[in-house]
Design an enzyme around this catalytic site. Structure first.
Site, PDB file in Angstrom:
ATOM      1  N   LYS A  22       0.834  -1.217   0.000  1.00 58.41           N
ATOM      2  CA  LYS A  22       0.000   0.000   0.000  1.00 58.41           C
ATOM      3  C   LYS A  22       0.865   1.262   0.000  1.00 58.41           C
ATOM      4  O   LYS A  22       0.650   2.174  -0.786  1.00 58.41           O
ATOM      5  CB  LYS A  22      -0.895  -0.004   1.249  1.00 58.41           C
ATOM      6  CG  LYS A  22      -1.596   1.310   1.497  1.00 58.41           C
ATOM      7  CD  LYS A  22      -2.442   1.282   2.743  1.00 58.41           C
ATOM      8  CE  LYS A  22      -1.740   1.690   4.010  1.00 58.41           C
ATOM      9  NZ  LYS A  22      -1.421   3.120   4.120  1.00 58.41           N
ATOM     10  N   ASN A  23       1.863   1.296   0.885  1.00 55.17           N
ATOM     11  CA  ASN A  23       2.632   2.530   1.026  1.00 55.17           C
ATOM     12  C   ASN A  23       3.598   2.763  -0.129  1.00 55.17           C
ATOM     13  O   ASN A  23       4.191   3.835  -0.230  1.00 55.17           O
ATOM     14  CB  ASN A  23       3.397   2.533   2.362  1.00 55.17           C
ATOM     15  CG  ASN A  23       2.448   2.717   3.536  1.00 55.17           C
ATOM     16  OD1 ASN A  23       1.263   2.974   3.351  1.00 55.17           O
ATOM     17  ND2 ASN A  23       2.967   2.572   4.750  1.00 55.17           N
ATOM     18  N   CYS A 116      -4.928  12.591  13.570  1.00 51.52           N
ATOM     19  CA  CYS A 116      -5.507  11.264  13.374  1.00 51.52           C
ATOM     20  C   CYS A 116      -5.383  10.497  14.678  1.00 51.52           C
ATOM     21  O   CYS A 116      -4.952  11.047  15.687  1.00 51.52           O
ATOM     22  CB  CYS A 116      -4.814  10.527  12.237  1.00 51.52           C
ATOM     23  SG  CYS A 116      -3.205   9.934  12.672  1.00 51.52           S
ATOM     24  N   ARG A 121       0.248  14.512  13.629  1.00 53.46           N
ATOM     25  CA  ARG A 121       0.732  14.226  12.259  1.00 53.46           C
ATOM     26  C   ARG A 121       0.768  15.464  11.347  1.00 53.46           C
ATOM     27  O   ARG A 121       0.000  15.569  10.387  1.00 53.46           O
ATOM     28  CB  ARG A 121      -0.095  13.117  11.615  1.00 53.46           C
ATOM     29  CG  ARG A 121       0.103  11.768  12.272  1.00 53.46           C
ATOM     30  CD  ARG A 121      -0.541  10.659  11.507  1.00 53.46           C
ATOM     31  NE  ARG A 121       0.257  10.185  10.395  1.00 53.46           N
ATOM     32  CZ  ARG A 121      -0.175   9.313   9.499  1.00 53.46           C
ATOM     33  NH1 ARG A 121      -1.390   8.830   9.578  1.00 53.46           N
ATOM     34  NH2 ARG A 121       0.600   8.913   8.523  1.00 53.46           N
ATOM     35  N   ASP A 303       4.648   0.704  11.938  1.00 53.07           N
ATOM     36  CA  ASP A 303       3.433   0.054  11.427  1.00 53.07           C
ATOM     37  C   ASP A 303       3.309  -1.406  11.873  1.00 53.07           C
ATOM     38  O   ASP A 303       2.312  -2.060  11.554  1.00 53.07           O
ATOM     39  CB  ASP A 303       3.408   0.121   9.890  1.00 53.07           C
ATOM     40  CG  ASP A 303       3.034   1.502   9.387  1.00 53.07           C
ATOM     41  OD1 ASP A 303       2.665   2.351  10.208  1.00 53.07           O
ATOM     42  OD2 ASP A 303       3.118   1.728   8.164  1.00 53.07           O
ATOM     43  N   ARG A 395      -8.608  -0.680   4.641  1.00 47.74           N
ATOM     44  CA  ARG A 395      -7.773   0.350   4.018  1.00 47.74           C
ATOM     45  C   ARG A 395      -6.396  -0.203   3.674  1.00 47.74           C
ATOM     46  O   ARG A 395      -5.759   0.271   2.737  1.00 47.74           O
ATOM     47  CB  ARG A 395      -7.584   1.534   4.983  1.00 47.74           C
ATOM     48  CG  ARG A 395      -8.819   2.387   5.153  1.00 47.74           C
ATOM     49  CD  ARG A 395      -8.500   3.625   5.953  1.00 47.74           C
ATOM     50  NE  ARG A 395      -7.320   4.287   5.406  1.00 47.74           N
ATOM     51  CZ  ARG A 395      -6.640   5.229   6.014  1.00 47.74           C
ATOM     52  NH1 ARG A 395      -7.007   5.648   7.209  1.00 47.74           N
ATOM     53  NH2 ARG A 395      -5.584   5.784   5.443  1.00 47.74           N
TER      54      ARG A 395
HETATM   55  C1  UD1 Z   1       4.217   6.952   6.364  1.00 48.34           C
HETATM   56  C2  UD1 Z   1       3.351   5.722   6.208  1.00 48.34           C
HETATM   57  C3  UD1 Z   1       2.839   5.240   7.557  1.00 48.34           C
HETATM   58  C4  UD1 Z   1       4.026   5.036   8.520  1.00 48.34           C
HETATM   59  C5  UD1 Z   1       4.908   6.273   8.569  1.00 48.34           C
HETATM   60  C6  UD1 Z   1       6.171   6.078   9.380  1.00 48.34           C
HETATM   61  C7  UD1 Z   1       2.393   6.001   4.015  1.00 48.34           C
HETATM   62  C8  UD1 Z   1       1.199   6.261   3.191  1.00 48.34           C
HETATM   63  N1  UD1 Z   1       2.236   6.059   5.347  1.00 48.34           N
HETATM   64  O1  UD1 Z   1       3.404   7.977   6.923  1.00 48.34           O
HETATM   65  O2  UD1 Z   1       2.133   4.019   7.366  1.00 48.34           O
HETATM   66  O3  UD1 Z   1       3.546   4.744   9.799  1.00 48.34           O
HETATM   67  O4  UD1 Z   1       5.307   6.652   7.237  1.00 48.34           O
HETATM   68  O5  UD1 Z   1       6.931   5.055   8.845  1.00 48.34           O
HETATM   69  O6  UD1 Z   1       3.453   5.688   3.506  1.00 48.34           O
HETATM   70  N2  UD1 Z   1       6.428  14.719  10.595  1.00 48.34           N
HETATM   71  C9  UD1 Z   1       6.415  16.053  10.907  1.00 48.34           C
HETATM   72  N3  UD1 Z   1       6.160  16.935   9.905  1.00 48.34           N
HETATM   73  C10 UD1 Z   1       5.901  16.546   8.628  1.00 48.34           C
HETATM   74  C11 UD1 Z   1       5.919  15.170   8.331  1.00 48.34           C
HETATM   75  C12 UD1 Z   1       6.181  14.274   9.335  1.00 48.34           C
HETATM   76  O7  UD1 Z   1       6.650  16.446  12.061  1.00 48.34           O
HETATM   77  O8  UD1 Z   1       5.681  17.403   7.759  1.00 48.34           O
HETATM   78  C13 UD1 Z   1       6.707  13.728  11.670  1.00 48.34           C
HETATM   79  C14 UD1 Z   1       5.482  12.865  11.986  1.00 48.34           C
HETATM   80  O9  UD1 Z   1       4.610  13.477  12.897  1.00 48.34           O
HETATM   81  C15 UD1 Z   1       6.123  11.606  12.522  1.00 48.34           C
HETATM   82  C16 UD1 Z   1       7.406  11.489  11.703  1.00 48.34           C
HETATM   83  O10 UD1 Z   1       7.655  12.800  11.188  1.00 48.34           O
HETATM   84  O11 UD1 Z   1       6.444  11.752  13.878  1.00 48.34           O
HETATM   85  C17 UD1 Z   1       7.338  10.485  10.582  1.00 48.34           C
HETATM   86  O12 UD1 Z   1       6.242  10.740   9.754  1.00 48.34           O
HETATM   87  P1  UD1 Z   1       6.241  10.380   8.202  1.00 48.34           P
HETATM   88  O13 UD1 Z   1       7.433   9.562   7.904  1.00 48.34           O
HETATM   89  O14 UD1 Z   1       6.039  11.646   7.431  1.00 48.34           O
HETATM   90  O15 UD1 Z   1       4.931   9.491   8.067  1.00 48.34           O
HETATM   91  P2  UD1 Z   1       3.909   9.482   6.871  1.00 48.34           P
HETATM   92  O16 UD1 Z   1       4.623   9.715   5.592  1.00 48.34           O
HETATM   93  O17 UD1 Z   1       2.731  10.328   7.196  1.00 48.34           O
END
Ligand code: UD1
Length: 418
Positions: A22-23, A116, A121, A303, A395
């Site tokens: 999925k990711n 969420c 997030r 995850d 999902r």
């Molecule tokens: C993706 C995955 C999700 C997984 C996560 C961490 C997808 C669709 N989802 O989510 O399943 O759990 O990676 O491996 O691929 N952060 C910020 N600011 C930002 C972006 C992130 O502070 O702009 C922080 C987040 O709050 C979190 C960390 O960075 O603590 C990692 O988040 P991120 O790697 O961005 O996760 P996602 O891409 O949302």
């Protein structure tokens, strides 16, 4: 509405075909927006999230055809660069269209995702990164409005190696003028596949799979065909099931994507054999309690944290499971405790005191991976467990009940009235 009804405590035995990740597929689908032509994607899992992304691409102007795990995205026309609240709210990964839309259309209006079940997030890295590439960003009525006649390469350093921000900036930078350098980039296998896909389309990307990625912008990309990598989180979920309940062979995996999970399961006492792309897991004499801390790849994935806690709930002894990525990601804990687990949460750690057995009960899914942890716990528990609100599990897991049923689990999907 539907629920899963599980009669637990049955041994599992057999083989499972692993679906596409999925990711990995969600950013690849967004990347199809970068090219005026037809992208073909194979091994696409039929999930609520892939269908939501397909719907979003259609709203943006693309044509999407999806059947038998194959998807065709015709992005000749992308003339409505607007991702509305309803879709972004349903699936945060919708935010992946921001970078490609600004690069392709010079403008994007994408609803700002809210918090969420795992906490705030934020998307600040995505936005700061796009600003560095010259986009003008405004927030209006809950929507991000990003504009740039032509993006221009720059140096971007993330405070944390965010998967989503790395993907978004990569997709924006491939069509920018000049060089972009992303420091502290994510190196998850899904980001590696996105890079490789973009390269196959004609993008110039260096440092793939490292924390420093360089992108030399090109004027245009060519349409391509790709097969999605196997879902390492689905593999991990079934590995954990096998370590608790029997002997399972997972077909068509990439074992290197699961090195840490395999190491940890060996510590737990499971017997693991790797034969090329297949992994066989067998329950050991007892389940040892093993601490773990989640980390970015190649560390133990956040995850899989919820599923690990389900396993630890019936281990011999106590373990501490710490989530360093999402500090609040423990909504499965009160539900596991309803099944008789003994878990307390302190800060970003769960203290899991192993119990002799779990006893079936009604529980409720709160997010994709929490749901998987409840299914695992239900399979381990004595008696009947009902997992409600399973739209979350749909999902991220393709036909989870059929896959477990094929291994001998007593699990069925039942319709319920609201
Ligand atoms: C993706 C995955 C999700 C997984 C996560 C961490 C997808 C669709 N989802 O989510 O399943 O759990 O990676 O491996 O691929 N952060 C910020 N600011 C930002 C972006 C992130 O502070 O702009 C922080 C987040 O709050 C979190 C960390 O960075 O603590 C990692 O988040 P991120 O790697 O961005 O996760 P996602 O891409 O949302």
């Amino acid at each position: 509405m539907e629920k899963l009804v599980i009669e637990g405590n049955h041994q599992l035995k057999g083989e499972v075909q692993i679906s596409g990740a999925k990711n990995a597929v969600l950013p690849i689908m967004a990347a199809a927006l970068l090219v005026e032509g037809e992208t073909k994607i194979n091994r696409v899992p039929n999930l609520r999230d892939t269908r939501t992304m397909a719907k979003l691409l259609e709203m943006l102007g693309a044509k999407v055809h999806f059947s038998n795990n194959k998807m065709m995205i015709d992005a000749m026309k992308v003339d409505n660069p607007v991702a509305p609240y309803d879709l972004v709210n349903k699936m945060r990964a919708s935010f992946y269209v921001l970078g490609p839309l600004v690069a392709r259309c010079g403008k994007a209006i994408v609803s700002l995702p809210g918090g969420c079940a795992w906490g705030p997030r934020p998307v600040d890295y995505h936005l700061k990164g796009l600003e560095k590439l010259g986009a003008k960003i405004e927030l209006e009525g809950g929507d991000i409005i990003a504009k740039a006649k032509k993006l221009v390469g720059n140096k971007i350093r993330f405070d944390f190696p965010s998967v989503g921000a790395t993907g978004n900036i990569l997709m924006a930078a491939v069509l920018a003028r000049g060089e972009t350098k992303i420091e502290n980039a994510a190196k998850e296998p899904e980001i590696v596949q996105l890079c490789e896909f973009l390269v196959s389309m004609g993008a110039k990307i260096g440092g793939i799979g490292t924390t420093e990625i360089t992108i030399e912008g090109v004027n245009e990309l060519m349409p391509q065909e790709i097969s999605v990598i196997p879902d390492r989180i689905e593999v991990g979920t079934f590995l954990i099931a096998g370590a608790a309940l029997g002997k399972i062979t997972l077909k068509n995996t990439i074992p290197e994507h699961l090195s840490v999970v395999i190491e940890k399961l060996i510590e737990v006492g499971a017997d693991i054999k790797i034969d090329k792309n297949d992994i066989t897991v067998k329950r050991g004499k007892k389940i040892n309690a093993v601490d773990l801390t989640t980390a970015v790849f190649p560390g133990f994935a956040t995850d899989l944290q919820a599923q690990w806690i389900a396993l630890m709930s019936i281990a011999t002894g106590s373990s501490i499971v710490t989530d360093t990525i999402y500090h609040d990601r423990f909504s499965h804990v009160p539900e596991l405790n309803r099944l008789g687990a003994n878990i307390t949460v302190e800060g970003n750690s769960a203290i899991v005191r192993g119990v002799k057995e779990l006893i079936g009960a009604k529980v409720r899914s709160t997010d994709i991976r929490a749901s998987a942890s409840l299914v695992l716990a239900g399979l381990m528990a004595k008696g009947v467990t009902e997992v409600n609100h399973i739209h979350y599990i749909d999902r991220g897991y393709e036909q989870i009940e059929n896959k477990f049923a094929s291994l001998g689990a007593k699990i069925k999907r039942v319709s319920i009235d609201d």
